[in-house]
Design a protein around this motif. Structure first.
Motif, PDB file in Angstrom:
ATOM      1  N   ILE B 205     -13.154 -31.968 -43.088  1.00 38.67           N
ATOM      2  CA  ILE B 205     -11.882 -31.254 -43.140  1.00 38.67           C
ATOM      3  C   ILE B 205     -11.923 -30.225 -44.267  1.00 38.67           C
ATOM      4  CG2 ILE B 205      -9.453 -31.522 -43.763  1.00 38.67           C
ATOM      5  CD1 ILE B 205      -9.948 -32.459 -40.973  1.00 38.67           C
ATOM      6  N   MET B 206     -12.378 -30.659 -45.440  1.00 38.42           N
ATOM      7  CA  MET B 206     -12.384 -29.779 -46.593  1.00 38.42           C
ATOM      8  C   MET B 206     -13.326 -28.604 -46.370  1.00 38.42           C
ATOM      9  SD  MET B 206     -10.124 -31.286 -48.277  1.00 38.42           S
ATOM     10  CE  MET B 206     -10.069 -30.103 -49.632  1.00 38.42           C
ATOM     11  N   GLU B 207     -14.447 -28.838 -45.735  1.00 40.96           N
ATOM     12  CA  GLU B 207     -15.450 -27.779 -45.587  1.00 40.96           C
ATOM     13  C   GLU B 207     -15.124 -26.814 -44.465  1.00 40.96           C
ATOM     14  OE1 GLU B 207     -19.296 -29.513 -45.204  1.00 40.96           O
ATOM     15  OE2 GLU B 207     -19.247 -30.333 -47.244  1.00 40.96           O
ATOM     16  N   ALA B 208     -14.545 -27.316 -43.375  1.00 44.54           N
ATOM     17  CA  ALA B 208     -14.511 -26.484 -42.179  1.00 44.54           C
ATOM     18  C   ALA B 208     -13.153 -25.915 -41.811  1.00 44.54           C
ATOM     19  CB  ALA B 208     -15.066 -27.280 -40.991  1.00 44.54           C
ATOM     20  N   THR B 209     -12.062 -26.525 -42.263  1.00 47.42           N
ATOM     21  CA  THR B 209     -10.781 -26.145 -41.667  1.00 47.42           C
ATOM     22  C   THR B 209      -9.966 -25.177 -42.514  1.00 47.42           C
ATOM     23  OG1 THR B 209      -9.599 -28.013 -42.647  1.00 47.42           O
ATOM     24  CG2 THR B 209     -10.655 -28.386 -40.522  1.00 47.42           C
ATOM     25  N   ASP B 210      -9.024 -24.505 -41.834  1.00 48.12           N
ATOM     26  CA  ASP B 210      -8.073 -23.635 -42.527  1.00 48.12           C
ATOM     27  C   ASP B 210      -6.783 -24.391 -42.821  1.00 48.12           C
ATOM     28  OD1 ASP B 210      -9.742 -21.297 -42.280  1.00 48.12           O
ATOM     29  OD2 ASP B 210      -9.264 -21.388 -40.141  1.00 48.12           O
ATOM     30  N   THR B 211      -6.347 -25.163 -41.809  1.00 49.69           N
ATOM     31  CA  THR B 211      -5.149 -25.975 -42.001  1.00 49.69           C
ATOM     32  C   THR B 211      -5.470 -27.380 -41.520  1.00 49.69           C
ATOM     33  OG1 THR B 211      -4.395 -25.197 -39.849  1.00 49.69           O
ATOM     34  CG2 THR B 211      -3.389 -24.177 -41.780  1.00 49.69           C
ATOM     35  N   THR B 221       2.105 -37.173 -40.373  1.00 49.86           N
ATOM     36  CA  THR B 221       2.732 -37.333 -41.691  1.00 49.86           C
ATOM     37  C   THR B 221       2.809 -36.027 -42.476  1.00 49.86           C
ATOM     38  OG1 THR B 221       0.612 -38.097 -42.500  1.00 49.86           O
ATOM     39  CG2 THR B 221       2.240 -39.771 -41.992  1.00 49.86           C
ATOM     40  N   ALA B 222       1.909 -35.087 -42.202  1.00 44.69           N
ATOM     41  CA  ALA B 222       1.985 -33.816 -42.940  1.00 44.69           C
ATOM     42  C   ALA B 222       1.093 -32.781 -42.285  1.00 44.69           C
ATOM     43  CB  ALA B 222       1.525 -34.022 -44.383  1.00 44.69           C
ATOM     44  N   THR B 223       1.433 -31.506 -42.476  1.00 41.81           N
ATOM     45  CA  THR B 223       0.539 -30.421 -42.117  1.00 41.81           C
ATOM     46  C   THR B 223       0.464 -29.485 -43.316  1.00 41.81           C
ATOM     47  OG1 THR B 223       1.067 -30.564 -39.772  1.00 41.81           O
ATOM     48  CG2 THR B 223       0.152 -28.491 -40.556  1.00 41.81           C
ATOM     49  N   VAL B 224      -0.740 -29.260 -43.819  1.00 39.52           N
ATOM     50  CA  VAL B 224      -0.892 -28.448 -45.052  1.00 39.52           C
ATOM     51  C   VAL B 224      -2.033 -27.456 -44.897  1.00 39.52           C
ATOM     52  CG1 VAL B 224       0.020 -30.167 -46.651  1.00 39.52           C
ATOM     53  CG2 VAL B 224      -2.394 -30.238 -45.999  1.00 39.52           C
ATOM     54  N   LYS B 225      -2.050 -26.448 -45.756  1.00 35.33           N
ATOM     55  CA  LYS B 225      -3.206 -25.552 -45.824  1.00 35.33           C
ATOM     56  C   LYS B 225      -4.322 -26.287 -46.547  1.00 35.33           C
ATOM     57  CE  LYS B 225      -1.957 -20.774 -45.462  1.00 35.33           C
ATOM     58  NZ  LYS B 225      -0.526 -20.431 -45.652  1.00 35.33           N
ATOM     59  N   THR B 226      -5.521 -26.194 -46.015  1.00 34.35           N
ATOM     60  CA  THR B 226      -6.623 -26.942 -46.599  1.00 34.35           C
ATOM     61  C   THR B 226      -6.879 -26.504 -48.041  1.00 34.35           C
ATOM     62  OG1 THR B 226      -7.562 -26.961 -44.409  1.00 34.35           O
ATOM     63  CG2 THR B 226      -8.988 -27.694 -46.191  1.00 34.35           C
ATOM     64  N   SER B 227      -6.709 -25.212 -48.302  1.00 39.38           N
ATOM     65  CA  SER B 227      -6.992 -24.705 -49.642  1.00 39.38           C
ATOM     66  C   SER B 227      -5.986 -25.221 -50.666  1.00 39.38           C
ATOM     67  CB  SER B 227      -6.980 -23.178 -49.613  1.00 39.38           C
ATOM     68  OG  SER B 227      -5.756 -22.732 -49.060  1.00 39.38           O
ATOM     69  N   SER B 230      -6.185 -31.638 -51.635  1.00 37.32           N
ATOM     70  CA  SER B 230      -7.413 -32.242 -52.162  1.00 37.32           C
ATOM     71  C   SER B 230      -7.742 -33.460 -51.316  1.00 37.32           C
ATOM     72  CB  SER B 230      -7.176 -32.683 -53.601  1.00 37.32           C
ATOM     73  OG  SER B 230      -6.248 -33.752 -53.615  1.00 37.32           O
ATOM     74  N   PRO B 231      -8.997 -33.887 -51.336  1.00 40.42           N
ATOM     75  CA  PRO B 231      -9.375 -35.071 -50.565  1.00 40.42           C
ATOM     76  C   PRO B 231      -8.531 -36.282 -50.949  1.00 40.42           C
ATOM     77  CG  PRO B 231     -11.321 -33.988 -51.432  1.00 40.42           C
ATOM     78  CD  PRO B 231     -10.143 -33.287 -52.023  1.00 40.42           C
ATOM     79  N   GLU B 232      -8.263 -36.426 -52.242  1.00 40.30           N
ATOM     80  CA  GLU B 232      -7.501 -37.589 -52.691  1.00 40.30           C
ATOM     81  C   GLU B 232      -6.116 -37.586 -52.065  1.00 40.30           C
ATOM     82  OE1 GLU B 232      -9.149 -35.518 -54.715  1.00 40.30           O
ATOM     83  OE2 GLU B 232     -10.834 -36.863 -55.201  1.00 40.30           O
ATOM     84  N   HIS B 233      -5.514 -36.388 -52.061  1.00 41.57           N
ATOM     85  CA  HIS B 233      -4.171 -36.273 -51.516  1.00 41.57           C
ATOM     86  C   HIS B 233      -4.174 -36.608 -50.023  1.00 41.57           C
ATOM     87  CE1 HIS B 233      -0.585 -33.638 -50.262  1.00 41.57           C
ATOM     88  NE2 HIS B 233      -0.119 -34.779 -50.713  1.00 41.57           N
ATOM     89  N   LEU B 234      -5.166 -36.078 -49.297  1.00 39.63           N
ATOM     90  CA  LEU B 234      -5.254 -36.336 -47.855  1.00 39.63           C
ATOM     91  C   LEU B 234      -5.470 -37.822 -47.587  1.00 39.63           C
ATOM     92  CD1 LEU B 234      -7.424 -33.361 -46.538  1.00 39.63           C
ATOM     93  CD2 LEU B 234      -4.984 -33.750 -46.167  1.00 39.63           C
TER      94      LEU B 234
END
Lengths: 321, 510, 364
Positions: B205-211, B221-227, B230-234
């Motif tokens: 997710i962190m490497e490839a996605t925009d959202t 539960t949530a939709t966020v911009k990847t940028s 953080s992994p911890e938050h996800l």
């Protein structure tokens, strides 16, 4: 055994192979689409009855043919309902269909004609007449080839030639058309067909319907071509021999022709020679009758080239979760 | 600027019997982006996407494609709307060629020949455009999974898909193959395609996605911009609370060698060598973890040890050699030698789903003297034994008369664990201990495994979850293509190094 | 689909299937120009209205208990043994051989030997398809069908060419010696003071059939073999994981199934005909499929459905005797029972679920 005897046996083999060939191709369409069909026997039987009964009543063999195909299709519809719509056990459905045909033909036959389950004999336009192929007369004088053409190939009824034509036709449909591609796919992996946006149910019903039509032709030929009336249980296990031939042919059209011709030949030989004296041993006729089944078991066992059925055969399609 | 979203789902709900897989889910994805959907196994990600692809019908909700309300009753409608999907389990006809699979359902006419000609040409063009080279005449059964995945992508592109859904696409790929897949996805994105990536791996997710959208127990539960995340938050959003990934455990005190494997080889039914000369040992009181991408021979390794498959080589348990073929190579003989086995797939192997819980607690041990009453089985004794196991392993509901299929994944696993661990084995083989298991049960299961180790038992752990291996194992061995690439101590390695080894590169040479 | 309570699934669904089958059959009777109510009452009185009728009903039921149990045991291991017909025929050969060629001192000893041989011959005929399924993966349904035909040819050969008394035209062996004749149900019941017709073929084999039901119950639900067999039937990979050998289970299960089918021969060959006649199984092997489906593969269910089919066969014979409705009506009913309780089971279940579950929803 002289040449004429051989010619006569071949001629008889072709006649006897015809219902097997129709039924075998019928099974091929159904099983290639993933629907096992051990009800070929029942569909042939009911078609034989209705074609003979209708041909007698109307005096037209063509009306008989239509009725036979219709009756066979009705049983196909039951098989489709059970195995496609309600995802039931295809083998059990086939067993039920065989019994249904066996009981219904007598029940209806008796109340229709009151002849102990038979139909009256058919003659004239109520039967298929033999067709002389062109030049059969002139070529019959040619040695070796002549009798082969004029006696073995020529002089059969319409449906024999239809059956033979069905072989290349089946091959073409299966391997050269869109329908054939989809049909083969649905017998191998219905999920691939489903996700490609094609209806698995519609395809399988189509296959089962084709199977019904071909079984109808097989039955009609038995009662109005090979024979001249319907007789109780007249299919006499031919549906199962056709099934055996299908396995023998490994579900391929041309091999279906060879397998049914072989089984037809075995039947022709055992009809002609109740016990076959081979010099060293004498084969009883019972052995010849059992031979197609024995050969099929050997093929199934994989001792001579393993027969691998279509991968999704017998399994109702349920979307995976 | 107000471009319409490529996809907009509104209020999607779907139930399978009593299980609600999707609850009132809404999501929108902008064109030309890569959108990730992350969640645990069973969170409802695949169900949601299967609804979008028309594979399932939603009970409620609406779908908008490029701003237009679209009905998707079946896959045909989805394809017509420009949606393509690559399923986790590929939908290919094994004995068809690549070309035949590509045109299936997208033929141009009743005859095949023109369709095949056209597809061959187009495939060449697509291959050049997106680095998607495949031999069009190869049979699917003859090519590897990476190639098969390409065929699935080509199928979608051939149908002019603008929206491409990929469900857990890297599960069967090596990290290198996965990287190449992501390059392809970026290329597709640059061409203006919209991509939805379903995964349970944070890294992807962190490497490839925009959202990214997070799903938990059927809900979004949530939709966020990847940028902006953080992994911890996800991870927290995924499981609903802070997770303790490290298991509390004392350092191991290894004792005698319990399991010794030398030059083990396994050839599968198709004649392919799956395990290519593996040697390893596990001592009493330690956990050896086998890490690797699924399909690299770890399953076969477990199955040979468990007596399910045949192999060649030498296996010794407590110094005594095991039979690898013949009458005494079966699972029952293994159990008699003190080997217990928690299989990778509990629903397929570990349990009889239609049997009651109490019948399942005797599964594999039905020859135990305690269960016999003359010629018959002592069902009362088995029931009593089962009730004890259920209580000690906190199986819920604590009712031994329920069939195995009516328990949740975690509770099913507890039944298997109770059965195997309470046999007091010298060696426990355990595959994917927490696959499809809810968070609460994971902790419990991990504790049970560590407790068994602390009792001085040897444990061989196979898992495709690197985090699980790193937190449980005392030593980690990495398997790739049927061979062990090397061994590490968890304290002296990290996911990056292990990831490279899982791709077939030994740590020393890189 | 909504979950139905277990008892509905086990009792109501097959009963609804049965009612559907009867309804359609009676419709056929009506269409062919007869009075269904008359047919039905004649069948019932013919089968159950006298001890004579009961005698025949029980005789047929005995056959069907054996073949039904044979199918059921295989079903529990997910094997479809469609070869009961051939196995029962071979059982008949076994019975004929020991009755014809061994001088027995008393019928009871002959019966024990007949049980052993009928079972053994039936089991051996199931062994080859079982072995081919277990070792070579040959589809057991197809091989058992083929073995039915091979059995028919084999018996034809042995009876006509080897065992037929010289000068006889019948395709049958000679009469078995007097000492092997089994006591009829009439003899037994009259001896204990219950009046029962002596002219019926029901005989002591009925007791053997009842014992077979008890045996199968214990085998399936109380023994280790039964446990393993059911586990194998539910999931083959799980069975291997548990150390259950698929080869052993397939072969043992099919041999037990074949033996049960073979046992039928003590009833029809030794008990009734007292000689081996060609084609004496008369489809009982196939009726076993209907009986097992209808009885949900449970010995108690099988007992009741065998009785039902026994009554059907006797009632059908009476029908053929007194009316112009042929006894083949029974085959139609049998076909429809197989259809509705087997192949279209899901449809019937759906119908029952709709009726049963709708009112509840309305209340909620």
């Amino acid at each position: 055994m002289d040449y004429l005897t051989i010619i006569q046996i071949f001629d008889s083999a072709l006649r006897l192979a015809t219902p097997l060939l129709f039924a075998c191709l019928a099974g091929l369409f159904s099983e290639r689409a993933g629907i096992f069909d051990i009800g070929l026997e029942g569909k042939m039987l009911i078609a034989a009855f209705f074609s003979a009964a209708t041909a007698y009543s109307t005096g037209s063999v063509w009306m008989g043919l239509l009725a036979g195909v219709g009756a066979s299709l009705a049983l196909s519809a039951i098989h489709g309902l059970a195995s496609i719509t309600f995802r039931g056990n295809q083998l059990i459905s086939g067993v039920a269909i065989n019994f249904l045909a066996s009981g219904l033909t007598v029940l209806i036959g008796l109340s229709w004609f009151n002849l102990g389950g038979q139909t009256p004999s058919l003659n004239g336009a109520a039967r298929f007449q033999s067709i002389e192929l062109p030049f059969a007369e002139t070529l019959s004088a040619v040695p070796i080839f002549g009798p082969l053409y004029s006696e073995v190939l020529s002089g059969h009824t319409f449906l024999v030639y239809v059956a033979l034509l069905c072989v290349p036709l089946t091959w073409y449909v299966l391997y050269r058309t869109r329908f054939g591609l989809r049909l083969r796919a649905v017998g191998e992996n219905p999920a691939a067909v489903d996700t490609a946006g094609i209806s698995v149910v519609a395809l399988r019903y189509a296959a089962v319907a084709i199977c019904g039509v071909l079984c109808g032709l097989a039955g009609a030929y038995l009662a109005t071509g090979l024979g001249a009336s319907f007789v109780k249980e007249m299919t006499a296990g031919r549906g199962f021999i056709a099934l055996a031939a299908l396995i023998f042919a490994k579900w391929r059209p041309w091999y279906a022709l060879y397998a049914t011709l072989l089984f037809g030949l075995l039947e022709a030989i055992s009809n002609r020679y109740p016990s076959l004296d081979l010099g060293v041993v004498t084969l009883p006729s019972q052995f010849m009758q059992a031979l197609p089944y024995i050969l099929t078991v050997v093929i199934l066992a994989g001792f001579v080239g393993k027969a691998v059925p279509p991968r999704a055969g017998g399994e109702p399609y349920v979307k995976e979760r | 600027m107000s471009t319409a979203p490529a996809i907009e789902l509104k209020g999607i709900s779907k139930s399978f019997g009593p299980v609600q897989a999707n609850k009132d889910i809404s999501i929108s994805v902008m064109p030309g982006t890569i959108h990730g959907i992350i969640g645990e196994n069973g969170a409802g990600k695949s169900t949601l996407m299967s609804i979008l692809y028309g594979f399932y019908k939603a009970d409620k909700g609406e779908v908008y494609i490029s701003g237009k309300k679209t009905m998707i009753p079946d896959s045909q409608a989805a394809i017509a709307a420009g949606i393509g999907m690559v399923f986790q389990h590929f939908k290919l006809v094994e004995n068809f060629t690549v070309l035949e699979n590509v045109i299936l359902g997208a033929e141009d006419g009743a005859m095949l020949a023109p369709s095949l000609r056209k597809a061959r040409k187009e495939l060449t063009a697509l291959a050049a455009e997106y680095e998607l080279n495949v031999d069009p005449d190869a049979l699917i059964e003859d090519i590897g999974v990476g190639m098969q995945q390409r065929v699935e992508i080509l199928k979608a592109l051939y149908r002019r898909a603008d929206i491409l859904i990929l469900d857990e696409p890297t599960g069967v790929l090596t990290p290198a193959e996965a990287d190449q897949l992501f390059r392809i996805l970026h290329r597709l994105k640059e061409e203006g395609k919209t991509i939805i990536l379903i995964t349970h791996k944070l890294r992807e997710i962190m490497e490839a996605t925009d959202t990214v959208s997070v799903m938990r127990r059927g809900e979004m539960t949530a939709t966020v911009k990847t940028s902006e995340t953080s992994p911890e938050h996800l991870a927290e959003l995924m499981v609903g609370r802070k997770v303790l990934l490290r298991v509390d455990k004392e350092p191991a005190t290894p004792g005698e060698k319990v399991l010794e494997v030398e030059n083990l080889r396994v050839v599968d039914a198709a004649g392919v060598e799956r395990v290519k000369g593996i040697s390893l040992e596990v001592r009493a009181g330690e956990i050896l973890g086998i890490a690797g991408v699924a399909g690299n021979g770890q399953s076969e390794l477990l199955e040979v040890l468990g007596g399910i498959e045949n192999g060649t080589g030498t296996i010794r348990v407590n110094g005594q050699e095991l039979d690898l073929t013949g009458k005494f190579s079966d699972a029952r003989s293994r159990r008699k030698r003190g080997i217990a086995h928690v299989p990778e797939d509990r629903q397929r192997e570990g349990l009889i789903m239609d049997f009651k819980a109490w019948e399942n607690t005797a599964f594999g041990y039905d020859d135990d003297d305690a269960y016999q009453a003359g010629l018959l089985m002592d069902n009362a004794a088995i029931r009593e034994d089962a009730q004890g196991k259920i209580e000690r392993f906190d199986v819920r509901p604590a009712n031994a008369e329920l069939e195995a299929k009516s328990f949740s994944g975690g509770n099913q696993q507890k039944i298997v664990l109770a059965r195997e661990i309470e046999r007091d084995p010298d060696l426990l083989l355990i595959g994917q201990p927490t696959r499809g298991v809810d968070i609460g049960a994971i902790e419990f299961i991990h504790q049970q495994i560590v407790a068994l180790r602390d009792k001085g038992k040897a444990i061989l752990l196979v898992s495709v979850e690197l985090e699980e291996i790193l937190s449980l194992a005392d030593r980690v061995a990495v398997i790739f293509d049927g061979q062990l690439m090397g061994e590490r101590l968890p304290s002296e390695t990290d996911e990056k190094e292990l990831g490279l080894m899982m791709a077939g590169m030994t740590g020393e040479t890189t | 689909m909504e979950q139905l309570p277990k008892w509905v699934d086990l009792v109501i669904v097959p009963l609804v299937g049965l009612i559907l089958a009867f309804f359609l059959s009676m419709l056929m009777v009506l269409v062919t120009g007869h009075d269904p109510m008359e047919a039905l009452s004649l069948m019932i009185s013919g089968a159950l209205g006298s001890t004579y009728g009961w005698g025949y009903t029980l005789y047929y039921a005995t056959n069907f208990i054996f073949t039904g149990l044979a199918v059921a045991v295989a079903f529990h291991a997910s094997l479809f043994n469609i070869g009961g017909e051939g196995q029962a025929a071979l059982g008949g050969l076994g019975v004929a051989l020991i009755c014809l060629f061994i001088p027995w001192p008393h019928w009871s000893i002959a019966l024990l030997a007949a049980i052993a041989f009928a079972g053994l011959f039936g089991a051996m005929w199931a062994l080859i398809p079982a072995y081919l399924q277990a070792k070579r993966g040959s589809h057991i349904v197809i091989t058992t069908i083929m073995f039915n035909f091979i059995a028919a040819s084999l018996l034809n050969y042995v009876i006509v060419n080897k065992l037929r008394p010289s000068g006889s035209m019948d395709p049958a062996t000679g009469k078995f010696p007097e000492v092997t004749h089994l006591p009829s149900l009439g003899d037994i019941l009259n001896a204990v003071g219950i009046p029962f017709s002596k002219g019926t073929p029901a005989n002591v084999t009925l007791i053997v059939a009842l014992l077979a039901c008890v045996f199968v119950y214990y085998l399936i639900w109380r023994t280790r073999l039964g446990y393993q067999l059911r586990a194998f039937g539910k999931s083959q990979p799980a069975a291997v994981y548990a150390g259950i050998s698929p080869i052993k289970i397939t072969i043992v299960t099919m041999m037990i199934s074949g033996a049960l089918a073979g046992l039928m021969a003590i009833n029809n060959v030794m008990g009734e005909a007292e000689r081996l006649i060609l084609g004496s199984v008369e489809g009982a092997g196939f009726i076993g499929i209907a009986v097992a489906l209808m009885g949900r593969s449970h010995p108690v269910g099988i007992l009741f459905s065998a009785l039902l089919f026994g009554a059907l066969y006797q009632g059908g014979a009476e029908l053929g005797l007194w009316t112009s409705i042929p006894r083949e009506l029974v085959i139609v009913i049998q076909a429809l029972v197989i259809l509705f309780t087997g192949a279209l089971d899901n449809m019937v279940r759906l119908m029952v679920a709709k009726v049963l579950l709708r009112p509840k929803k309305a209340e909620a």
